[in-house]
Design an enzyme around this catalytic site. Structure first.
Site, PDB file in Angstrom:
ATOM      1  N   GLN A   1     -19.701  33.230  47.055  1.00  6.96           N
ATOM      2  CA  GLN A   1     -19.572  33.320  48.513  1.00  6.96           C
ATOM      3  C   GLN A   1     -20.649  32.481  49.210  1.00  6.96           C
ATOM      4  O   GLN A   1     -20.370  31.775  50.183  1.00  6.96           O
ATOM      5  CB  GLN A   1     -19.674  34.797  48.936  1.00  6.96           C
ATOM      6  CG  GLN A   1     -19.469  35.041  50.419  1.00  6.96           C
ATOM      7  CD  GLN A   1     -18.010  34.868  50.838  1.00  6.96           C
ATOM      8  OE1 GLN A   1     -17.121  34.838  49.999  1.00  6.96           O
ATOM      9  NE2 GLN A   1     -17.783  34.718  52.136  1.00  6.96           N
ATOM     10  N   LEU A   2     -21.864  32.539  48.701  1.00  7.40           N
ATOM     11  CA  LEU A   2     -22.955  31.768  49.315  1.00  7.40           C
ATOM     12  C   LEU A   2     -22.728  30.260  49.193  1.00  7.40           C
ATOM     13  O   LEU A   2     -23.241  29.485  49.991  1.00  7.40           O
ATOM     14  CB  LEU A   2     -24.304  32.146  48.676  1.00  7.40           C
ATOM     15  CG  LEU A   2     -24.858  33.514  49.091  1.00  7.40           C
ATOM     16  CD1 LEU A   2     -25.996  33.943  48.171  1.00  7.40           C
ATOM     17  CD2 LEU A   2     -25.334  33.480  50.550  1.00  7.40           C
TER      18      LEU A   2
ATOM     19  N   GLY B   1     -14.194  43.559  23.849  1.00 10.25           N
ATOM     20  CA  GLY B   1     -15.138  44.377  23.077  1.00 10.25           C
ATOM     21  C   GLY B   1     -15.139  45.848  23.482  1.00 10.25           C
ATOM     22  O   GLY B   1     -16.123  46.560  23.250  1.00 10.25           O
ATOM     23  N   GLY B   2     -14.026  46.307  24.065  1.00  5.30           N
ATOM     24  CA  GLY B   2     -13.969  47.666  24.613  1.00  5.30           C
ATOM     25  C   GLY B   2     -14.128  47.563  26.118  1.00  5.30           C
ATOM     26  O   GLY B   2     -15.194  47.176  26.616  1.00  5.30           O
TER      27      GLY B   2
ATOM     28  N   SER C   1      -7.204  48.634  22.942  1.00  5.39           N
ATOM     29  CA  SER C   1      -8.211  49.698  23.117  1.00  5.39           C
ATOM     30  C   SER C   1      -8.116  50.741  22.011  1.00  5.39           C
ATOM     31  O   SER C   1      -9.126  51.222  21.501  1.00  5.39           O
ATOM     32  CB  SER C   1      -8.021  50.393  24.469  1.00  5.39           C
ATOM     33  OG  SER C   1      -8.150  49.479  25.524  1.00  5.39           O
TER      34      SER C   1
ATOM     35  N   GLU D   1     -21.561  43.703  19.144  1.00  2.00           N
ATOM     36  CA  GLU D   1     -20.667  42.911  20.000  1.00  2.00           C
ATOM     37  C   GLU D   1     -20.827  43.323  21.469  1.00  2.00           C
ATOM     38  O   GLU D   1     -20.884  42.479  22.368  1.00  2.00           O
ATOM     39  CB  GLU D   1     -19.203  43.095  19.562  1.00  2.00           C
ATOM     40  CG  GLU D   1     -18.233  42.277  20.411  1.00  2.00           C
ATOM     41  CD  GLU D   1     -16.774  42.443  19.992  1.00  2.00           C
ATOM     42  OE1 GLU D   1     -16.499  43.159  19.015  1.00  2.00           O
ATOM     43  OE2 GLU D   1     -15.913  41.836  20.663  1.00  2.00           O
TER      44      GLU D   1
HETATM   45  C1  LIG Z   1     -10.228  36.059  26.248  1.00  3.12           C
HETATM   46  C2  LIG Z   1     -10.065  37.198  25.289  1.00  3.12           C
HETATM   47  C3  LIG Z   1     -10.592  37.097  24.006  1.00  3.12           C
HETATM   48  C4  LIG Z   1     -10.407  38.144  23.094  1.00  3.12           C
HETATM   49  N1  LIG Z   1     -10.837  37.997  21.793  1.00  3.12           N
HETATM   50  C5  LIG Z   1     -10.495  38.936  20.875  1.00  3.12           C
HETATM   51  C6  LIG Z   1     -10.791  38.739  19.482  1.00  3.12           C
HETATM   52  O1  LIG Z   1     -11.414  37.747  19.087  1.00  3.12           O
HETATM   53  N2  LIG Z   1     -10.363  39.673  18.589  1.00  3.12           N
HETATM   54  C7  LIG Z   1      -9.680  40.790  18.981  1.00  3.12           C
HETATM   55  O2  LIG Z   1      -9.321  41.587  18.132  1.00  3.12           O
HETATM   56  N3  LIG Z   1      -9.387  41.010  20.295  1.00  3.12           N
HETATM   57  C8  LIG Z   1      -9.770  40.109  21.236  1.00  3.12           C
HETATM   58  N4  LIG Z   1      -9.470  40.316  22.566  1.00  3.12           N
HETATM   59  C9  LIG Z   1      -8.753  41.530  22.952  1.00  3.12           C
HETATM   60  C10 LIG Z   1      -9.608  42.540  23.719  1.00  3.12           C
HETATM   61  O3  LIG Z   1     -10.512  43.150  22.862  1.00  3.12           O
HETATM   62  C11 LIG Z   1      -8.598  43.525  24.350  1.00  3.12           C
HETATM   63  O4  LIG Z   1      -7.903  42.837  25.364  1.00  3.12           O
HETATM   64  C12 LIG Z   1      -9.279  44.758  24.896  1.00  3.12           C
HETATM   65  O5  LIG Z   1      -9.802  45.546  23.858  1.00  3.12           O
HETATM   66  C13 LIG Z   1      -8.298  45.614  25.717  1.00  3.12           C
HETATM   67  O6  LIG Z   1      -7.126  45.856  24.977  1.00  3.12           O
HETATM   68  P1  LIG Z   1      -5.696  45.558  25.640  1.00  3.12           P
HETATM   69  O7  LIG Z   1      -5.738  44.203  26.240  1.00  3.12           O
HETATM   70  O8  LIG Z   1      -4.665  45.818  24.639  1.00  3.12           O
HETATM   71  O9  LIG Z   1      -5.590  46.584  26.839  1.00  3.12           O
HETATM   72  P2  LIG Z   1      -5.027  48.079  26.743  1.00  3.12           P
HETATM   73  O10 LIG Z   1      -5.606  48.766  25.569  1.00  3.12           O
HETATM   74  O11 LIG Z   1      -3.542  48.031  26.854  1.00  3.12           O
HETATM   75  O12 LIG Z   1      -5.619  48.712  28.079  1.00  3.12           O
HETATM   76  C14 LIG Z   1      -5.162  48.303  29.368  1.00  3.12           C
HETATM   77  C15 LIG Z   1      -6.094  48.905  30.437  1.00  3.12           C
HETATM   78  O13 LIG Z   1      -6.020  50.321  30.355  1.00  3.12           O
HETATM   79  C16 LIG Z   1      -7.326  50.858  30.158  1.00  3.12           C
HETATM   80  N5  LIG Z   1      -7.226  52.008  29.273  1.00  3.12           N
HETATM   81  C17 LIG Z   1      -6.785  52.024  27.999  1.00  3.12           C
HETATM   82  N6  LIG Z   1      -6.827  53.258  27.498  1.00  3.12           N
HETATM   83  C18 LIG Z   1      -7.303  54.062  28.488  1.00  3.12           C
HETATM   84  C19 LIG Z   1      -7.601  55.443  28.593  1.00  3.12           C
HETATM   85  N7  LIG Z   1      -7.431  56.267  27.534  1.00  3.12           N
HETATM   86  N8  LIG Z   1      -8.067  55.933  29.761  1.00  3.12           N
HETATM   87  C20 LIG Z   1      -8.253  55.108  30.812  1.00  3.12           C
HETATM   88  N9  LIG Z   1      -8.027  53.780  30.784  1.00  3.12           N
HETATM   89  C21 LIG Z   1      -7.552  53.268  29.638  1.00  3.12           C
HETATM   90  C22 LIG Z   1      -8.135  49.753  29.529  1.00  3.12           C
HETATM   91  O14 LIG Z   1      -9.494  49.909  29.745  1.00  3.12           O
HETATM   92  C23 LIG Z   1      -7.559  48.548  30.241  1.00  3.12           C
HETATM   93  O15 LIG Z   1      -8.197  48.410  31.505  1.00  3.12           O
HETATM   94  C24 LIG Z   1      -9.710  39.317  23.501  1.00  3.12           C
HETATM   95  C25 LIG Z   1      -9.210  39.424  24.807  1.00  3.12           C
HETATM   96  C26 LIG Z   1      -9.371  38.381  25.692  1.00  3.12           C
HETATM   97  C27 LIG Z   1      -8.782  38.524  27.070  1.00  3.12           C
END
Ligand SMILES: Cc1cc2nc3c(=O)[nH]c(=O)nc-3n(C[C@H](O)[C@H](O)[C@H](O)COP(=O)(O)OP(=O)(O)OC[C@H]3O[C@@H](n4cnc5c(N)ncnc54)[C@H](O)[C@@H]3O)c2cc1C
Length: 398
Positions: free
Chosen positions: A355-356, A382-383, A152, A261
């Site tokens: 569910q349905l 994507g955020g 993130s 995106e």
């Molecule tokens: C199947 C899959 C494909 C992906 N493909 C790509 C790719 O091609 N390229 C790439 O670069 N990344 C990719 N990602 C990564 C994806 O973009 C990240 O998983 C996503 O941005 C969240 O980052 P994180 O997993 O590190 O979660 P974190 O940043 O650790 O966050 C964990 C949780 O805390 C929440 N959170 C974080 N900060 C805050 C805040 N300040 N306040 C409140 N809540 C907060 C988040 O919303 C989340 O729910 C992919 C992920 C998956 C699962």
């Protein structure tokens, strides 16, 4: 007539639907089990011009704009494809736009064109070496931003690129990278100075670079036909010519491309909801309980009505925001709201559709089961939803 429903776009829908029916549906279950889609699928999608939609012809694309890309995404899913398939086959939608924009070529109706002005001679070269072959279906690219320590907080990335003559020396790791196993090159976010948003650059790193290793194939809840990888960089030498735009302009490039995106993910969400409504209606017409079709019960009919309403409302809002993005309006807040609205609609509709279906909904043979698993990613990638909320409150002046 809606701006997204012109005769040309209806033709584009038809083309997409026939491609999915012919080239995808007979094989999708096998690709889900194999954990990836074949390279040949990229070639056949490119031949029809589908890979190049939204990219200018001057870089090997098929022309069209963001709305055309949305039509293709929507129709792939409504024809029986999946958001996982979109992720695997259209990864170039996140891997290439920074290169195209840095070369000074506006991407039709997306925010990419706003990046023009940071163009360097190397950027035209990147278009020839990576953009054209990818849009021709002979190369696969990926985008690597997320790191094991966090995704993130893009400004907090730790992968470093230290300048050494006409090369950068890259060290660090990335994770959850879509198409990372199959990719020939990876558009990689690196830190080129003191940590922070002002020191992020984008480098295109070739798969065969010494010191670049692709780790294990990550197993996931959904998106099974889309390969997801961990990447490691140990003293990887990357030519300076592989830098996209000027040094330290990567954060802006990443943020500007997030709009396209996020709208793609929003589209995947409402299209998945629409597809699940169709599947649920079909099922409820056929399934008999207590001597009558499910669809004859008022409680079921009202549930279907609410599901349909949610999906259509999400679609209308995403289209409205997409039209404004295509017109060049600065609608960062609205894009975030569109993603959250569509993801919330999708989550609820997919859950109710399963569910349905009763017990069958829980079975691998049920298409709705795949959508239920695939949909869970849309509020994370994507955020995440929470990050969209942060953008929205900023837009509210809070
Ligand atoms: C199947 C899959 C494909 C992906 N493909 C790509 C790719 O091609 N390229 C790439 O670069 N990344 C990719 N990602 C990564 C994806 O973009 C990240 O998983 C996503 O941005 C969240 O980052 P994180 O997993 O590190 O979660 P974190 O940043 O650790 O966050 C964990 C949780 O805390 C929440 N959170 C974080 N900060 C805050 C805040 N300040 N306040 C409140 N809540 C907060 C988040 O919303 C989340 O729910 C992919 C992920 C998956 C699962």
């Amino acid at each position: 007539m809606s701006i997204v429903d012109t005769p040309e776009r209806r033709q584009l829908r038809e083309l997409t639907r026939s491609f999915v029916t012919r080239e995808v549906l007979p094989h999708l279950d096998d690709w889900e089990k194999a954990g990836e889609v074949p390279r040949a699928l990229h070639a056949s999608a490119a031949k029809l011009g589908l890979l190049g939609i939204g990219f200018p012809e001057s870089v090997g694309g098929s022309g069209g704009d963001l709305l055309d890309s949305i039509i293709v995404t929507e129709e792939v899913i409504r024809s029986g494809g999946s958001s996982g398939l979109i992720a695997a086959l259209f990864t170039h939608g996140i891997a290439l736009p920074h290169m195209v924009a840095a070369a000074g070529v506006g991407i039709g109706g997306s925010l990419g064109g706003m990046l023009g002005g940071t163009s360097t001679p190397g950027d035209d070269d990147l278009v020839q070496r990576y953009v054209r072959p990818t849009l021709a279906g002979t190369m696969i690219g990926a985008l690597a931003i997320t790191e094991p320590d966090g995704g993130s907080d893009v400004a907090g990335i730790r992968t470093t690129a230290r300048r050494d003559g006409d090369h950068y020396v890259v060290n660090g790791s990335k994770t959850y990278i879509t198409s990372g196993h199959r990719a020939d090159f990876v558009t990689t976010a690196v830190c080129t100075g003191f940590p922070g948003s002002g020191s992020i650059s984008l480098l295109v790193i070739d798969k065969d670079s010494p010191g670049f290793t692709v780790g294990r194939r990550l197993e996931k809840l959904g998106w099974h036909c889309s390969d997801t990888a961990e990447l490691s960089f140990v003293d990887v030498r990357v030519p300076v010519a592989n830098r996209i735009g000027e040094e330290d302009t990567g954060f802006l490039a990443i943020m500007q491309n997030f709009a396209a995106e996020r709208l793609s993910l929003a589209t995947q969400a409402y299209a998945t909801a629409q597809r699940c409504v169709e599947l649920a209606v079909r099922w409820c017409r056929d399934r008999q309980t207590f001597g009558r079709p499910l669809a004859s019960r008022q409680v079921v009919r009202h549930r279907l009505a609410e599901m349909h309403t949610r999906a259509e409302a999400a679609r209308a809002y995403v289209h409205e925001v997409a039209v404004r993005v295509a017109a060049g309006e600065p609608v960062v807040t609205e894009v975030a709201m569109a993603k959250n609205v569509a993801v919330a609609a999708c989550d609820q509709v997919v859950d109710q559709a399963l569910q349905l279906h009763g017990g069958f909904g829980y079975m691998r043979d049920a298409e709705v089961e795949r959508h239920y698993r695939d949909a869970r990613l849309l509020g994370i990638g994507g955020g995440a939803t929470e990050i969209m909320n942060e953008i929205i409150v900023k837009g509210m002046g809070l």
